[in-house]
Design an enzyme around this catalytic site. Structure first.
Site, PDB file in Angstrom:
ATOM      1  CD  GLU A 116      -7.436   9.961   1.637  1.00 49.97           C
ATOM      2  OE1 GLU A 116      -6.708  10.002   2.657  1.00 49.97           O
ATOM      3  OE2 GLU A 116      -7.672  10.949   1.022  1.00 49.97           O
TER       4      GLU A 116
ATOM      5  CB  VAL B 238      -1.355   8.483   5.468  1.00 49.46           C
ATOM      6  CG1 VAL B 238      -1.591   9.311   7.121  1.00 49.46           C
ATOM      7  CG2 VAL B 238      -0.149   9.018   5.218  1.00 49.46           C
TER       8      VAL B 238
ATOM      9  N   GLY C 133      -4.856   4.290   6.422  1.00 49.27           N
ATOM     10  CA  GLY C 133      -6.067   3.405   5.751  1.00 49.27           C
ATOM     11  C   GLY C 133      -7.122   4.195   5.307  1.00 49.27           C
TER      12      GLY C 133
ATOM     13  CD  GLU D 216       3.639  -7.712   8.215  1.00 49.67           C
ATOM     14  OE1 GLU D 216       4.006  -8.934   7.820  1.00 49.67           O
ATOM     15  OE2 GLU D 216       2.742  -7.135   7.742  1.00 49.67           O
TER      16      GLU D 216
ATOM     17  CG  ASP E 146       3.671   2.213   9.534  1.00 46.75           C
ATOM     18  OD1 ASP E 146       3.675   2.299   8.269  1.00 46.75           O
ATOM     19  OD2 ASP E 146       2.563   2.603  10.362  1.00 46.75           O
TER      20      ASP E 146
ATOM     21  CE  LYS F 230       0.979   4.322   7.862  1.00 52.59           C
ATOM     22  NZ  LYS F 230       0.349   3.186   8.633  1.00 52.59           N
TER      23      LYS F 230
ATOM     24  N   GLY G 119      -7.002  -2.754   7.280  1.00 53.40           N
ATOM     25  CA  GLY G 119      -8.178  -3.610   7.071  1.00 53.40           C
ATOM     26  C   GLY G 119      -8.590  -3.700   5.501  1.00 53.40           C
TER      27      GLY G 119
END
Length: 305
Positions: A2, A5, A7, A62, A73, A77, A180
């Protein structure tokens, strides 16, 4: 799974369960908090390099931000979401992918005049062939002009948002923190509990219930925003119009802010819906003209909401 994608947003579980009796037409999403944070700061007037440095200092980006700012990214996703929504595998390398490195503050100025903002969006949508949404599947990643009243325009800071358009539910939105410690951990724990309680879906990706395989056509159709950096002179609007006609592209509007430097100005052309390849060919022709100061900036736009 889960957390892979968006968070903490339970979009994967929703696609595995809630839409099992529905037909999904389109899924669009802001799936990268770093770029959403950066674009929000740029909308407020900050420079790209300044915002990138700030995002790195805050830990959003980054040291090598390529995966974020070039859209890689989001591309990974949206490939997962497309598989979940349509039961069709879309090779990641086949997905057209444009990041935010060419977006500048001037684009936000023009977007604001159009009642829009700019978001980096992954899209997976069925095209229409004989009827409504019965054609090929188009999957792509690009900065996109989004009307200010659209739900995706409301995602601020490092937040994520996903909108699913389906036959039965219409437009449904999911929003929240895309990264997070606690949001991500919540998604991981939810997966662990589903495994422990034996409530996981039988298959990780819902099958395609259609009798026919869904074709992939990533030469998608959309209205487009084209910003042209130019050296001022006579006949530029006529030239752009002639070049557009040569590619069977219909111009919707021409936007021009007051010129303060005749040697380095910008103008914007918006088009009616056309194929990506047509818009790209038009940009390539414009770039070759003497008045052009570089490659035009090309972005799809959401014209109706």
């Amino acid at each position: 799974y889960e957390a892979s994608v968006c968070g903490g947003i339970p979009i994967i579980h929703a696609l595995q369960s809630t839409y099992s009796g529905d037909i999904i037409n389109e899924i669009t999403g802001i799936c990268n908090g770093t770029t959403n944070y950066m674009l929000g700061k740029m909308e407020a007037g900050a420079d790209y390099d300044e915002v990138l440095k700030e995002a790195q200092d805050l830990g959003f980006a980054e040291a090598d931000p390529t995966a974020d700012v070039e859209g890689h990214d989001v591309r990974a996703k949206i490939a997962i979401l497309a598989k979940l929504a349509f039961g069709t595998t879309v090779p990641v390398e086949s997905i057209p992918c444009v990041g935010i490195t060419n977006v500048s503050v001037i684009d936000f100025d023009y977007a604001r005049s159009m009642g829009c903002t700019i978001k980096l969006i992954g899209t997976a949508a069925r095209q229409s062939r004989f009827g409504e949404r019965d054609g090929a599947l188009s999957v792509y990643v690009s900065p996109k002009l989004v009307p200010n009243n659209h739900v995706l325009a409301q995602a601020t800071g490092a937040g994520n948002a996903v909108v699913v358009d389906s036959a039965n539910l219409g437009s449904t939105s999911f929003g929240g923190p895309g990264a997070g410690r606690y949001p991500t951990a919540n998604s991981v724990v939810a997966d662990v509990l589903r495994v422990a309680n034996d409530t996981c879906p039988v298959v990780p990706f819902p099958p395609n219930h259609s009798n026919d395989a869904i074709d992939i056509d990533n030469d998608y159709v959309s209205p487009f925003y084209i910003r042209i950096p130019f050296r001022d002179g006579l006949g530029i609007v006529r030239s752009v119009g002639d070049l557009a006609m040569s590619q069977n592209v219909s111009i919707h509007s021409i936007l021009q802010q007051p010129i303060t430097d005749r040697m380095a100005a910008d103008t914007v052309v918006t088009t009616e819906a056309c194929k990506l390849s047509q818009a790209q060919a038009l940009c390539a022709l414009i770039e070759k003209e003497d008045y052009a100061l570089g490659s035009p900036v090309l972005m799809p736009l959401i014209s109706e909401y």
